[in-house]
Design an enzyme around this catalytic site. Structure first.
Site, PDB file in Angstrom:
ATOM      1  NE  ARG A  64      -3.781  -2.371   0.410  1.00 20.06           N
ATOM      2  CZ  ARG A  64      -4.403  -3.056  -0.549  1.00 20.06           C
ATOM      3  NH1 ARG A  64      -4.072  -2.852  -1.823  1.00 20.06           N
ATOM      4  NH2 ARG A  64      -5.344  -3.914  -0.260  1.00 20.06           N
ATOM      5  CG  ASN A  94      -2.799  -3.083  -6.169  1.00 16.47           C
ATOM      6  OD1 ASN A  94      -1.778  -3.448  -5.595  1.00 16.47           O
ATOM      7  ND2 ASN A  94      -4.010  -3.457  -5.794  1.00 16.47           N
ATOM      8  CG  HIS A 231      -4.788 -14.367  -6.657  1.00 14.12           C
ATOM      9  ND1 HIS A 231      -5.372 -14.511  -7.900  1.00 14.12           N
ATOM     10  CD2 HIS A 231      -4.458 -13.046  -6.552  1.00 14.12           C
ATOM     11  CE1 HIS A 231      -5.407 -13.336  -8.499  1.00 14.12           C
ATOM     12  NE2 HIS A 231      -4.855 -12.434  -7.700  1.00 14.12           N
ATOM     13  CG  ASP A 304      -3.965 -11.366  -2.873  1.00 15.54           C
ATOM     14  OD1 ASP A 304      -3.388 -10.265  -3.018  1.00 15.54           O
ATOM     15  OD2 ASP A 304      -5.031 -11.652  -3.453  1.00 15.54           O
TER      16      ASP A 304
END
Length: 424
Positions: A64, A94, A231, A304
């Site tokens: 993050r 991301n 995943h 994840d």
């Protein structure tokens, strides 16, 4: 010269064919000697009754940072990693801004210099994860990126994905693919089926993942290049990967602990901490995920790890997808796979350490002489309950909260330095 000696541990390292009671001598952060009755004038760690394994390699983590540091940042994320025995991790792109340029890659690597885990960077394949314009892969590689992915989303433009898959081997980079057909997913929130119908919540069909997996495998087969599938959560995706491997396609795949330990029925709680993407699936999917791990179809266990604040997770339907996982990954895996007699501890270490290191082609997953002394010390007999207040990251959104697990990381060593010690 700084020395550390780990005494009387059961040393398990599949990459080095080690599984016996031994001592590990560390000098200046490097494994210097492994054997019996070793001596040192440095720090002595008595590991009688404990296991020493190569530090875990989590090849799927959302830190993050930059841009969403209220959820996690590089320093706190690595503290969570260390508490789970993770000494190397791959950070997904991301963030805000997206990891689609040299400056952002360097920001992450520079900040990680002061962290208690080794951070490797997955840069994006398209700018802003939008599938409108490809990134400059040469620039990203030069900046220090290890892998390529638009994770958080699939690469919608198949041409850009194909071009990246062809280019990546030349650069020594790995494509790690988020497999999802967004048109089939169609904004769904949980697995499409019995539970979604009961809750009246829009579901995501398993076919959304399966069609994405099939596309990536088809490209790898046609181009004769490697691809890693992220995943995996469905029985059909397991079957697709298994078939591809049998045909000689250069495909590897990972799953996460929640996909072999939990089913969609957890969502009946109405708790958004059990919502992630891919979503929790059915009992038959869980059974096939386990089979895939046991027969080698699924090469790695990753987490994840996706932190979100309590405020974000407060509304079951509107909350973002994702759960944290690094601190519980080993214990959940040990409890559900090894303690049950399905898998050996050696095979689990392979899935969590040596295999992901090999897939990413990084210097990790081994206890060979001359390797960096990145080591997790484990108490396989310790029974503990997951208490969110005792977790080390910023966010607490774990689907394993309140669960009693067996197996605990009691000490994590990074480069010959103790960076985590269990005091609970």
């Amino acid at each position: 010269m700084k020395e550390m000696l780990i005494k009387n541990a059961t040393v398990v390292s599949p990459a080095d064919n080690l599984n016996s009671k031994l001592d590990i001598l560390i000098k200046d952060g490097i494994i210097s000697e492994i054997g019996e009755n070793l001596c040192s004038n440095g720090e002595i760690i008595d590991a009688e009754g404990l296991y020493a394994v190569p530090g875990f390699v989590d090849m799927h983590v959302h830190l993050r940072d930059p841009g969403q540091t209220q959820k996690e940042d590089i320093i706190t994320g690595c503290k969570a990693a260390a508490a789970g025995g993770v000494t190397s991790l791959l950070a997904m792109p991301n963030t805000n801004p997206t990891v689609d340029n040299a400056e952002t890659v360097k920001y992450i690597l520079d900040k990680a210099e002061n962290a208690v885990a080794r951070v490797y960077v997955a840069a994006s394949i398209t700018k802003g994860l939008k599938s409108i314009e490809p990134t400059d892969l040469d620039e990203l590689k030069t900046a220090g990126a290890t892998a390529l992915s638009d994770d958080g989303r699939p690469v919608e433009n198949t041409k850009y994905l194909s071009d990246a898959m062809k280019k990546a081997p030349e650069l020594g980079m790995k494509i790690v693919a988020h497999c999802e057909d967004l048109y089939l997913a169609d904004g769904g929130k949980i697995n499409e089926g019995e539970v979604s119908e009961k809750l009246g919540v829009k579901g995501i069909p398993a076919s959304a993942e399966d069609c994405g997996t099939a596309r990536e495998i088809a490209l790898a087969a046609t181009l004769n290049v490697p691809v890693h599938i992220c995943h995996v959560s469905t029985k059909t995706s397991v079957a697709l990967v298994r078939d591809a491997k049998a045909r000689g396609v250069k495909v590897t795949a990972e799953t996460a602990p929640h996909y072999f330990s939990l089913t969609e029925k957890e969502l009946l709680r109405g708790d958004a901490d059990y919502r992630m993407n891919p979503p929790l699936r059915t009992h038959s999917d869980v059974e096939e995920i386990v089979s895939g791990l046991l027969d080698g179809t699924l090469d790695a266990i990753a987490t994840d790890h996706a932190p979100h604040t309590p405020e974000e997770k407060a509304d079951f339907v509107k909350a973002p997808n994702g759960s944290i996982g690094m601190e519980t990954s080993f214990a959940v895996s040990y409890t559900y796979l090894v303690k049950t007699g399905l898998m050996t501890i050696e095979k689990l270490v392979e899935k969590m350490s040596s295999n992901p290191a090999k897939i990413l082609d990084i210097d990790a997953g081994t206890l060979r002489i001359g390797a960096k002394a990145d080591i997790a010390v484990l108490d396989l007999n310790k029974v503990w309950t997951v208490d969110t207040e005792k977790l080390h990251g910023k966010s607490k959104n774990t689907p394993f909260k309140g669960r009693t697990l067996c197996g605990k990381v009691v000490k994590t060593i990074l480069g010959g330095r103790v960076v985590f010690e269990d005091v609970n």
